[in-house]
Design a protein around this motif. Structure first.
Motif, PDB file in Angstrom:
ATOM      1  N   ALA A 220      16.581  15.187  55.384  1.00  0.00           N
ATOM      2  CA  ALA A 220      16.028  15.578  56.684  1.00  0.00           C
ATOM      3  C   ALA A 220      15.129  16.804  56.585  1.00  0.00           C
ATOM      4  O   ALA A 220      14.240  16.997  57.416  1.00  0.00           O
ATOM      5  CB  ALA A 220      17.167  15.844  57.668  1.00  0.00           C
ATOM      6  N   SER A 221      15.369  17.627  55.574  1.00  0.00           N
ATOM      7  CA  SER A 221      14.564  18.843  55.419  1.00  0.00           C
ATOM      8  C   SER A 221      13.369  18.643  54.494  1.00  0.00           C
ATOM      9  O   SER A 221      12.494  19.509  54.409  1.00  0.00           O
ATOM     10  CB  SER A 221      15.438  19.982  54.876  1.00  0.00           C
ATOM     11  N   ALA A 222      13.333  17.508  53.796  1.00  0.00           N
ATOM     12  CA  ALA A 222      12.256  17.252  52.834  1.00  0.00           C
ATOM     13  C   ALA A 222      11.087  16.534  53.508  1.00  0.00           C
ATOM     14  O   ALA A 222      11.274  15.744  54.435  1.00  0.00           O
ATOM     15  CB  ALA A 222      12.781  16.412  51.673  1.00  0.00           C
ATOM     16  N   THR A 223       9.912  16.806  53.019  1.00  0.00           N
ATOM     17  CA  THR A 223       8.703  16.141  53.518  1.00  0.00           C
ATOM     18  C   THR A 223       8.422  14.901  52.683  1.00  0.00           C
ATOM     19  O   THR A 223       8.509  14.945  51.452  1.00  0.00           O
ATOM     20  CB  THR A 223       7.494  17.092  53.440  1.00  0.00           C
ATOM     21  N   PHE A 224       8.099  13.807  53.356  1.00  0.00           N
ATOM     22  CA  PHE A 224       7.773  12.568  52.643  1.00  0.00           C
ATOM     23  C   PHE A 224       6.277  12.532  52.350  1.00  0.00           C
ATOM     24  O   PHE A 224       5.453  12.672  53.246  1.00  0.00           O
ATOM     25  CB  PHE A 224       8.166  11.349  53.479  1.00  0.00           C
ATOM     26  N   HIS A 225       5.950  12.355  51.064  1.00  0.00           N
ATOM     27  CA  HIS A 225       4.553  12.277  50.635  1.00  0.00           C
ATOM     28  C   HIS A 225       4.214  10.804  50.408  1.00  0.00           C
ATOM     29  O   HIS A 225       4.623  10.216  49.406  1.00  0.00           O
ATOM     30  CB  HIS A 225       4.335  13.080  49.354  1.00  0.00           C
ATOM     31  N   SER A 226       3.488  10.231  51.328  1.00  0.00           N
ATOM     32  CA  SER A 226       3.192   8.799  51.269  1.00  0.00           C
ATOM     33  C   SER A 226       2.415   8.438  50.003  1.00  0.00           C
ATOM     34  O   SER A 226       1.381   9.038  49.700  1.00  0.00           O
ATOM     35  CB  SER A 226       2.383   8.393  52.504  1.00  0.00           C
ATOM     36  N   GLY A 227       2.966   7.470  49.272  1.00  0.00           N
ATOM     37  CA  GLY A 227       2.286   6.960  48.086  1.00  0.00           C
ATOM     38  C   GLY A 227       2.386   7.838  46.855  1.00  0.00           C
ATOM     39  O   GLY A 227       1.748   7.546  45.839  1.00  0.00           O
ATOM     40  N   LYS A 228       3.177   8.909  46.903  1.00  0.00           N
ATOM     41  CA  LYS A 228       3.277   9.838  45.773  1.00  0.00           C
ATOM     42  C   LYS A 228       4.715   9.859  45.249  1.00  0.00           C
ATOM     43  O   LYS A 228       5.570  10.558  45.783  1.00  0.00           O
ATOM     44  CB  LYS A 228       2.832  11.235  46.192  1.00  0.00           C
ATOM     45  N   MET A 229       4.940   9.104  44.193  1.00  0.00           N
ATOM     46  CA  MET A 229       6.288   8.935  43.660  1.00  0.00           C
ATOM     47  C   MET A 229       6.847  10.231  43.072  1.00  0.00           C
ATOM     48  O   MET A 229       7.954  10.665  43.423  1.00  0.00           O
ATOM     49  CB  MET A 229       6.282   7.841  42.588  1.00  0.00           C
ATOM     50  N   VAL A 230       6.099  10.858  42.180  1.00  0.00           N
ATOM     51  CA  VAL A 230       6.597  12.036  41.465  1.00  0.00           C
ATOM     52  C   VAL A 230       6.891  13.181  42.426  1.00  0.00           C
ATOM     53  O   VAL A 230       7.939  13.833  42.344  1.00  0.00           O
ATOM     54  CB  VAL A 230       5.586  12.484  40.386  1.00  0.00           C
ATOM     55  N   GLU A 231       5.961  13.425  43.365  1.00  0.00           N
ATOM     56  CA  GLU A 231       6.159  14.507  44.331  1.00  0.00           C
ATOM     57  C   GLU A 231       7.410  14.280  45.169  1.00  0.00           C
ATOM     58  O   GLU A 231       8.179  15.212  45.437  1.00  0.00           O
ATOM     59  CB  GLU A 231       4.938  14.636  45.251  1.00  0.00           C
ATOM     60  N   ASN A 232       7.626  13.032  45.569  1.00  0.00           N
ATOM     61  CA  ASN A 232       8.800  12.721  46.387  1.00  0.00           C
ATOM     62  C   ASN A 232      10.098  12.906  45.609  1.00  0.00           C
ATOM     63  O   ASN A 232      11.071  13.452  46.135  1.00  0.00           O
ATOM     64  CB  ASN A 232       8.704  11.286  46.912  1.00  0.00           C
ATOM     65  N   LEU A 233      10.123  12.450  44.373  1.00  0.00           N
ATOM     66  CA  LEU A 233      11.334  12.588  43.568  1.00  0.00           C
ATOM     67  C   LEU A 233      11.645  14.059  43.297  1.00  0.00           C
ATOM     68  O   LEU A 233      12.810  14.478  43.362  1.00  0.00           O
ATOM     69  CB  LEU A 233      11.176  11.825  42.248  1.00  0.00           C
ATOM     70  N   PHE A 234      10.607  14.828  43.004  1.00  0.00           N
ATOM     71  CA  PHE A 234      10.807  16.261  42.760  1.00  0.00           C
ATOM     72  C   PHE A 234      11.305  16.959  44.027  1.00  0.00           C
ATOM     73  O   PHE A 234      12.224  17.787  43.978  1.00  0.00           O
ATOM     74  CB  PHE A 234       9.495  16.894  42.292  1.00  0.00           C
ATOM     75  N   THR A 235      10.705  16.598  45.159  1.00  0.00           N
ATOM     76  CA  THR A 235      11.114  17.195  46.437  1.00  0.00           C
ATOM     77  C   THR A 235      12.568  16.864  46.759  1.00  0.00           C
ATOM     78  O   THR A 235      13.347  17.737  47.169  1.00  0.00           O
ATOM     79  CB  THR A 235      10.204  16.690  47.579  1.00  0.00           C
ATOM     80  N   LEU A 236      12.932  15.593  46.556  1.00  0.00           N
ATOM     81  CA  LEU A 236      14.311  15.186  46.842  1.00  0.00           C
ATOM     82  C   LEU A 236      15.299  15.878  45.918  1.00  0.00           C
ATOM     83  O   LEU A 236      16.361  16.335  46.360  1.00  0.00           O
ATOM     84  CB  LEU A 236      14.452  13.668  46.691  1.00  0.00           C
ATOM     85  N   ALA A 237      14.966  15.929  44.639  1.00  0.00           N
ATOM     86  CA  ALA A 237      15.863  16.579  43.680  1.00  0.00           C
ATOM     87  C   ALA A 237      16.087  18.038  44.056  1.00  0.00           C
ATOM     88  O   ALA A 237      17.219  18.549  43.997  1.00  0.00           O
ATOM     89  CB  ALA A 237      15.285  16.469  42.271  1.00  0.00           C
ATOM     90  N   LEU A 238      15.028  18.708  44.476  1.00  0.00           N
ATOM     91  CA  LEU A 238      15.125  20.119  44.843  1.00  0.00           C
ATOM     92  C   LEU A 238      15.934  20.308  46.125  1.00  0.00           C
ATOM     93  O   LEU A 238      16.879  21.113  46.174  1.00  0.00           O
ATOM     94  CB  LEU A 238      13.718  20.703  45.011  1.00  0.00           C
ATOM     95  N   HIS A 239      15.595  19.547  47.157  1.00  0.00           N
ATOM     96  CA  HIS A 239      16.255  19.709  48.454  1.00  0.00           C
ATOM     97  C   HIS A 239      17.719  19.253  48.403  1.00  0.00           C
ATOM     98  O   HIS A 239      18.617  19.981  48.854  1.00  0.00           O
ATOM     99  CB  HIS A 239      15.500  18.921  49.527  1.00  0.00           C
TER     100      HIS A 239
END
Length: 297
Positions: A220-239
């Motif tokens: 809920a606190s992470a931003t979804f980056h449409s079409g960007k796999m690596v950025e999303n995985l890094f964001t999820l891992a961090l959050h």
């Protein structure tokens, strides 16, 4: 003056939602009967299989919660204009939940046959299994809220992210097993599930649900980056990793305050103290919800 604010659209939404729930519960009952290899009525009412009852209750709650969540996210007009999308979403959500449940059974707790133990009326097994089922429901709904899957690329990101979150669950489970072994002279947590220690099952379920709520907070606190796999995985891992750490930090503080001078491992692992286990369940679940309240965008 009108005191009842329900519109025809609201009543229609309730009717459709309830019909979908009823259909899903009927399918669930048939599957449960096939697993039990006899009528569900006989197993629950005649054999008094409390474990199967707990398991079936959690499955019903997951079905209702999932359908209710989806109908809350999507307007009735959108569902009427594109019913196929609704069907696909429902199937996808239940598929993710079931896959997560199977990962828990076949990989995370691969040395413990939960399904067989439940049929043998092992309440501890039912609590462990139900906790992880509800936990998988929570993270699946969190993933949908985070990504709002609209196309193949978003679905692929959600799929890979789902397995990343399952890895967090696996690491958390290994950490719990390590702590259990350290506190009990190398004993195996999975083997102890067979001893039908109800309090261990309550604690495990509470920690699973608490972790799922913490992960939901991370989503809920992470931003979804449409079409960007690596950025999303890094964001999820961090959050989600941060929420995982916060969950254990805050629960440790609350347990220290609420249960001073009490060895919770001794009380739960050796004395089957259901009261202490319920406190741990409540603390983990409440702190998980607190994280959602504090960190949701």
């Amino acid at each position: 003056m009108s005191y009842l604010s329900l519109s025809n659209t609201s009543l229609l939404a309730i009717a459709i939602c309830f019909m979908v729930i009823c259909l899903a519960v009927i399918c669930l009952r048939v599957v449960s009967q096939l697993k039990a290899k006899q009528a569900l009525k006989e197993e629950l009412a005649q054999h008094d299989n409390f474990a199967l009852g707990i398991s079936f209750a959690s499955e019903i709650s997951v079905v209702i919660a999932t359908v209710a969540f989806l109908f809350d996210e999507i307007s009735i007009s959108a569902a009427q204009s594109n019913p196929l999308k609704m069907i696909v979403l429902i199937v996808l959500l239940f598929t993710f939940i079931k896959v997560g449940h199977l990962i828990h059974r076949k990989w995370i707790l691969h040395r413990f046959n939960e399904e067989a133990a439940i049929l043998k009326q092992n309440v501890c097994a039912a609590l462990v299994d139900s906790g992880m089922l509800i936990a998988n429901c929570i993270i699946t709904l969190g993933l949908y809220s985070w990504s709002h899957t609209q196309g193949f690329s978003s679905l692929l990101i959600a799929f890979v992210s789902f397995f990343l979150l399952q890895t967090i669950f696996a690491l958390d489970s290994k950490f719990r097993e390590y702590r259990f072994a350290r506190a009990n002279q190398g004993a195996s947590l999975q083997s102890n599930f067979n001893l039908e220690n109800t309090s261990i099952g309550i604690r495990y379920a509470g920690k699973s649900i608490g972790l799922a709520l913490a992960i939901y907070a991370g989503l809920a606190s992470a931003t979804f980056h449409s079409g960007k796999m690596v950025e999303n995985l890094f964001t999820l891992a961090l959050h989600c990793g941060t929420m995982w750490l916060l969950l254990y930090l805050l629960t440790t503080i609350i347990k220290f305050i609420s249960l001073p001078n009490i060895d919770t491992e001794l009380e739960i692992d050796h004395q089957d103290n259901i009261g202490i286990a319920c406190i741990e369940f409540a603390v983990f679940s409440a702190i998980g919800y607190l994280l959602i309240s504090m960190f949701s965008i």
